[in-house]
Design a protein around this motif. Structure first.
Motif, short mmCIF file in Angstrom:
data_model
loop_
_atom_site.label_atom_id
_atom_site.label_comp_id
_atom_site.label_asym_id
_atom_site.label_seq_id
_atom_site.Cartn_x
_atom_site.Cartn_y
_atom_site.Cartn_z
N GLU A 195 -0.69 92.44 -37.24
CA GLU A 195 0.60 91.83 -36.90
C GLU A 195 0.47 90.34 -36.62
N GLU B 13 2.55 87.29 -38.53
CA GLU B 13 3.37 86.29 -37.85
C GLU B 13 2.90 84.87 -38.16
N ASP C 104 5.29 82.18 -39.99
CA ASP C 104 5.52 80.88 -39.36
C ASP C 104 5.13 79.74 -40.29
#
Length: 436
Positions: free
Chosen positions: A346, A350, A354
């Protein structure tokens, strides 16, 4: 009975809620604007990815607080279609769970509900008759669902198992619904489906989106027509020519490409390749110089390498999409991707999300600054303050895209279309003033 509907998820769900409200009113039930004022609460849920499921469950529990006042609580939509059996056991607060095609049964359900139950039939049922649809008080912008279900079997997606096979709505029914919307004051018509570019293939043996669009353009009162959810490999030359030649069709196309690495695209079971996407984008920009393409991407798909991710970053920088959203891959049960090895952490997902969004922020600012000094057609959505309004251009879909903040000496209401001179630009918004 007084009924409140809480809607979560995509525009297709909001469309379903309007159908449900129309069916209920036709059967002598009254729609209200708050759960406090209702005798029964319906939560129309989304069950597409984990975040959406969590939001839906949280909202159900919020609405369950009103059970103490003797209100009935019904859960509908994708989450209910997908998990009704499990939720029935885990949520005794809910009186009934109904699937995505059961809205016609709501009136009788509300009248006769004496014990908890599940109403969930097959997901390939006929599309509901749109004439009963309850519209907003000022439906200056409205969706029109031209099909239900999906025949694409993308490895990450559960929608075909929830919504069923692709079923096109008959052309004459769509035209009739669009005419009804126009008479009610609709100026912007947004065509939606899981894949609008597949429209007609199941009914007529050929893709009929371009033909449908030309007929919709003849409807008086409709000013903008917007296309959402187009598959790249079905964007035909005929469709491009239709968009280019018809003034009412916004030079805006939503094309969820999901990735740009051939390795990942193949694993996703997508038909597109990096080369085909690139070719389609070039063709669109050549035929429609001011085309604004919205796309969505998925990062962190099982097996996505750093090299795949760099390919995606390079692709975003090269194509310079006007509008772009990114999702971190959500591992879903009963999907091919959910069973794949090499699931990505995870934290890495992310970081990758981003990274792309930070790069897109720069691209969006650069593209917005190019609009300074231009005069754009803007649809008014709300009054922000006295003499100040918020609206959006032909290049922006409601809820998800950019806004225009502008001043005006005249009084406007939502749905008015005005000309605005752009004086300044930010990452995702433009600033200007109305001109004659």
């Amino acid at each position: 009975m007084k009924v409140y509907i809480e809607t979560l998820g995509c525009p297709k769900n909001f469309n379903d809620s309007q159908m449900a409200a129309g069916i209920l009113e036709k059967n002598n039930h009254m729609m209200v604007e708050s759960p406090e004022a209702a005798d029964a609460i319906i939560v129309n849920t989304c069950g597409f990815i984990n975040d959406a499921k969590t939001e839906s469950i949280d909202r159900i529990f919020e609405m369950a607080q009103f059970k103490a006042e003797g209100k009935k609580l019904i859960v509908s939509g994708c989450l209910s279609q997908r998990y009704a059996d499990e939720l029935f056991e885990e949520m005794p607060e809910v009186d009934a769970f109904i699937g995505v095609n059961e809205y016609e049964q709501l009136p009788q359900l509300l009248d006769d509900l004496k014990e908890r139950q599940i109403i969930r039939n097959g997901c390939d049922l006929d599309i509901l008759e749109s004439s009963v649809r309850k519209l907003d008080e000022n439906p200056y912008t409205a969706t029109i669902k031209i099909a239900e279900g999906c025949n694409n079997i993308c490895a990450y997606c559960i929608i075909p198992k929830i919504r069923g096979k692709y079923r096109s709505k008959r052309e004459e029914d769509i035209i009739r619904e669009a005419e009804m919307l126009a008479k009610a004051g609709c100026k912007e018509l947004i065509l939606i489906a899981q894949d609008v570019t597949y429209y007609g293939k199941d009914l007529y043996g050929e893709y009929r989106l371009a033909q449908l669009l030309r007929k919709l353009c003849r409807i008086e009162g409709i000013v903008w027509i917007r296309l959402m959810y187009c598959y790249e490999d079905r964007i035909t030359d005929e469709l491009i020519e239709t968009i280019a030649s018809e003034e009412k069709i916004c030079n805006y196309l939503d094309i969820p490409i999901q990735h740009a690495s051939n390795h990942v695209l193949k694993a996703m079971n997508r038909r597109s390749t990096a080369a085909s996407i690139d070719q389609t984008v070039k063709k669109l920009k050549k035929s429609i110089p001011d085309i604004h393409i919205r796309t969505t991407l998925i990062v962190g798909f099982p097996g996505e390498t750093e090299e795949d991710y760099e390919e995606l970053i390079d692709f975003v920088e090269r194509e310079r999409f006007a509008r772009l959203g990114v999702f971190a891959y959500s591992q879903e049960e009963n999907t091919a991707a959910g069973e794949m090895e090499n699931q990505i952490d995870e934290e890495i997902k992310e970081q990758r999300l981003d990274g792309i969004m930070r790069r897109q922020l720069d691209i969006s600012l650069e593209l917005n600054r190019e609009k300074i000094g231009s005069t754009l057609e803007v649809l008014v959505e709300e009054e922000d303050a006295v003499g100040s309004y918020i609206g959006r251009t032909r290049y922006d879909a409601p809820e998800i895209d950019n806004s225009v903040i502008f001043t005006s000496d005249r009084k406007h209401r939502p749905g008015d279309i005005v000309m605005v001179l752009i004086d300044d630009a930010f990452d995702y918004d433009l600033v200007g003033r109305e001109v004659s």
